[in-house]
Design an enzyme around this catalytic site. Structure first.
Site, PDB file in Angstrom:
ATOM      1  N   HIS A   1     -10.455   1.320   1.981  1.00  0.00           N
ATOM      2  CA  HIS A   1     -10.212   2.335   3.015  1.00  0.00           C
ATOM      3  C   HIS A   1     -11.426   2.246   3.950  1.00  0.00           C
ATOM      4  O   HIS A   1     -12.507   2.714   3.608  1.00  0.00           O
ATOM      5  CB  HIS A   1     -10.082   3.738   2.413  1.00  0.00           C
TER       6      HIS A   1
ATOM      7  N   HIS B   1      -4.534  -0.427   6.005  1.00  0.00           N
ATOM      8  CA  HIS B   1      -4.062   0.363   7.154  1.00  0.00           C
ATOM      9  C   HIS B   1      -4.991   0.259   8.367  1.00  0.00           C
ATOM     10  O   HIS B   1      -5.581   1.250   8.801  1.00  0.00           O
ATOM     11  CB  HIS B   1      -3.818   1.818   6.777  1.00  0.00           C
TER      12      HIS B   1
ATOM     13  N   HIS C   1       0.872  -1.202   0.000  1.00  0.00           N
ATOM     14  CA  HIS C   1       0.000   0.000   0.000  1.00  0.00           C
ATOM     15  C   HIS C   1       0.895   1.234   0.000  1.00  0.00           C
ATOM     16  O   HIS C   1       1.500   1.570   1.022  1.00  0.00           O
ATOM     17  CB  HIS C   1      -0.896   0.017   1.240  1.00  0.00           C
TER      18      HIS C   1
ATOM     19  N   HIS D   1       1.372   5.437  -1.782  1.00  0.00           N
ATOM     20  CA  HIS D   1       1.026   6.558  -2.670  1.00  0.00           C
ATOM     21  C   HIS D   1       2.337   7.137  -3.178  1.00  0.00           C
ATOM     22  O   HIS D   1       3.169   7.574  -2.359  1.00  0.00           O
ATOM     23  CB  HIS D   1       0.264   7.637  -1.898  1.00  0.00           C
TER      24      HIS D   1
ATOM     25  N   ASP E   1       1.460   2.705   3.486  1.00  0.00           N
ATOM     26  CA  ASP E   1       0.602   3.881   3.284  1.00  0.00           C
ATOM     27  C   ASP E   1       1.442   5.155   3.260  1.00  0.00           C
ATOM     28  O   ASP E   1       0.953   6.229   3.634  1.00  0.00           O
ATOM     29  CB  ASP E   1      -0.501   3.957   4.347  1.00  0.00           C
TER      30      ASP E   1
ATOM     31  N   LYS F   1      -9.487  -0.347  -5.679  1.00  0.00           N
ATOM     32  CA  LYS F   1      -9.516   0.330  -4.375  1.00  0.00           C
ATOM     33  C   LYS F   1     -10.855   1.013  -4.160  1.00  0.00           C
ATOM     34  O   LYS F   1     -11.320   1.769  -5.023  1.00  0.00           O
ATOM     35  CB  LYS F   1      -8.394   1.376  -4.319  1.00  0.00           C
TER      36      LYS F   1
HETATM   37  C1  NCD Z   1      -3.541   9.133   1.910  1.00  0.00           C
HETATM   38  C2  NCD Z   1      -3.086  10.124   0.836  1.00  0.00           C
HETATM   39  O1  NCD Z   1      -2.533  11.168   1.194  1.00  0.00           O
HETATM   40  O2  NCD Z   1      -3.249   9.839  -0.360  1.00  0.00           O
HETATM   41  N1  NCD Z   1      -3.580   9.801   3.175  1.00  0.00           N
HETATM   42  C3  NCD Z   1      -3.521   9.207   4.394  1.00  0.00           C
HETATM   43  O3  NCD Z   1      -3.687   9.899   5.393  1.00  0.00           O
HETATM   44  N2  NCD Z   1      -3.270   7.923   4.528  1.00  0.00           N
HETATM   45  C4  NCD Z   1      -4.848   8.551   1.540  1.00  0.00           C
HETATM   46  C5  NCD Z   1      -5.213   7.361   2.371  1.00  0.00           C
HETATM   47  O4  NCD Z   1      -4.655   6.277   2.212  1.00  0.00           O
HETATM   48  O5  NCD Z   1      -6.077   7.509   3.234  1.00  0.00           O
HETATM   49 ZN    ZN Z   2      -3.312   5.099   1.565  1.00  0.00          ZN
END
Ligand code: NCD
Ligand code: ZN
Length: 343
Positions: free
Chosen positions: A136, A174, A13, A15, A247, A99
């Site tokens: 999520h 998460h 996971h 970003h 995450d 997702k």
């Molecule tokens: C994530 C993001 O910034 O894309 N932010 C977070 O707080 N984890 C999005 C997510 O996974 O909730």
């Molecule tokens: Zn995330």
């Protein structure tokens, strides 16, 4: 000096964004991990196989030449997703999951789903094609206390999804609460969860005691100590339902250090080291390799990696930021010490 050699881990996971942020953050992940599940919450979101192909091409161009890192792409479910897109994704070699973001739950989730029952036909199609659904898991009801949103989602929406689609493989992303851990433990082997380093290492005092520390603000929000202990127990239990997903969610520093700061912790700079600290504190370093390198690939039905990485017990100080003045990202534990280092 104490060392720890592991089969190369994967991050289930993450970003990595696009453009200049992608170029800043991706080398950190490519250095540590063999593969990573790339979250699709770009602006606009990645909703089709063709968009995922283009995004994958952009990611590949940002991987350092000496790395064999492979991005595993995902698509963002919306009420507009066509049934045919699910078939197309299943037949592609590079889309590995869909997702589900409840609308408004987190960063870039305005295209998410407001009424989950409206997409049940899509969930039936995912089940038919055996494509994992990544969730999520937070309700977005504004009257629900932010610390209770995961628990409420588990009781309401998740229980119904799991009952209605008994063969759908689900990753509750998460997880942050005892309630979510207990749910995953009781469910069948088709339900798993990822756990982040920040939720293993910190409780909500890190975010709020003595001042508001925006770099510890992420969603789902960090919970109280008893929940952290449940997560540590789950991660170090040797149960294959729990595996690594950082995450890591980079935001420009000024957007987090702000009167209305963004949600997301950037942890890719020291991901496996942070997990090593958490496992060491629990006296469970022997459980780290399976959590980081085996259970995720087994769940996704991908081969385990064969290369290895080695960590050394040595202390270093996390830089105050990564990137440039234009693309400045403050990492988790900025300016603080970490006691493991990948070599
Ligand atoms: C994530 C993001 O910034 O894309 N932010 C977070 O707080 N984890 C999005 C997510 O996974 O909730
Ligand atoms: Zn995330």
């Amino acid at each position: 000096m104490k060392t720890l050699t592991l089969i190369k881990p994967d991050d289930w996971h993450i970003h990595v964004r696009n453009g200049a942020i992608l170029k800043t953050v991706l080398p950190h992940t490519a250095k540590q991990f063999g593969r990573a599940i790339i979250m699709p919450n770009l602006k606009p979101p990645v909703t089709t196989v063709d968009q995922a192909q283009a995004y994958k091409t952009e990611i590949m161009a940002a991987i350092p030449v000496d790395s064999e890192f492979t991005p595993l792409m995902t698509l963002y479910l919306t009420t507009q997703t066509e049934l045919s897109e699910i078939k197309k994704a299943a037949e592609s070699s590079f889309v590995h999951a869909f997702k589900l973001y409840p609308a408004g739950a987190t960063t870039n989730s305005d295209s998410g789903v407001a009424d989950i029952s409206a997409i049940y036909p899509l969930l039936a199609e995912l089940e038919k094609y055996d494509l994992p659904l990544l969730i999520h898991g937070e309700v977005t009801d504004p009257t629900c206390d932010i610390f209770d949103r995961e628990q409420r989602f588990v009781e309401s929406s998740l229980t119904e999804i799991v009952n209605k689609f008994p063969n759908l493989r689900i990753v509750l992303e998460h997880v942050t609460t005892t309630d979510a851990v207990d749910f995953v433990l009781k469910a069948g082997p088709q339900v798993a969860a990822t756990i982040t380093p920040q939720h293993l290492l910190f409780n909500r005092n890190a975010l709020l005691a003595g001042g508001i520390r925006p770099h510890y603000y992420c969603l789902p929000i960090i919970k109280r100590e008893s929940h952290r202990q449940s997560l540590v127990n789950a991660a170090t239990s040797g149960n294959p339902k729990f595996f690594l997903g950082t995450d890591s969610a980079p935001h420009l520093t000024h957007t987090k250090e702000n009167a209305c700061g963004c949600a997301g912790c950037f942890s890719a700079h020291a991901a496996i080291e942070l997990y090593a600290e958490a496992f060491e504190q629990a006296d469970a370093l022997d459980k780290l390799e399976a959590f980081a390198s085996f259970y995720g690939s087994d769940f996704y039905r991908l081969p385990r990696n064969t290369a290895t990485i080695t960590l050394q017990q040595s202390t270093w100080t996390v830089p105050a930021s990564y990137g440039t003045d234009e693309v400045k990202i403050t990492p988790l534990k900025a300016g603080e010490e970490i006691h493991w280092k990948i070599i």
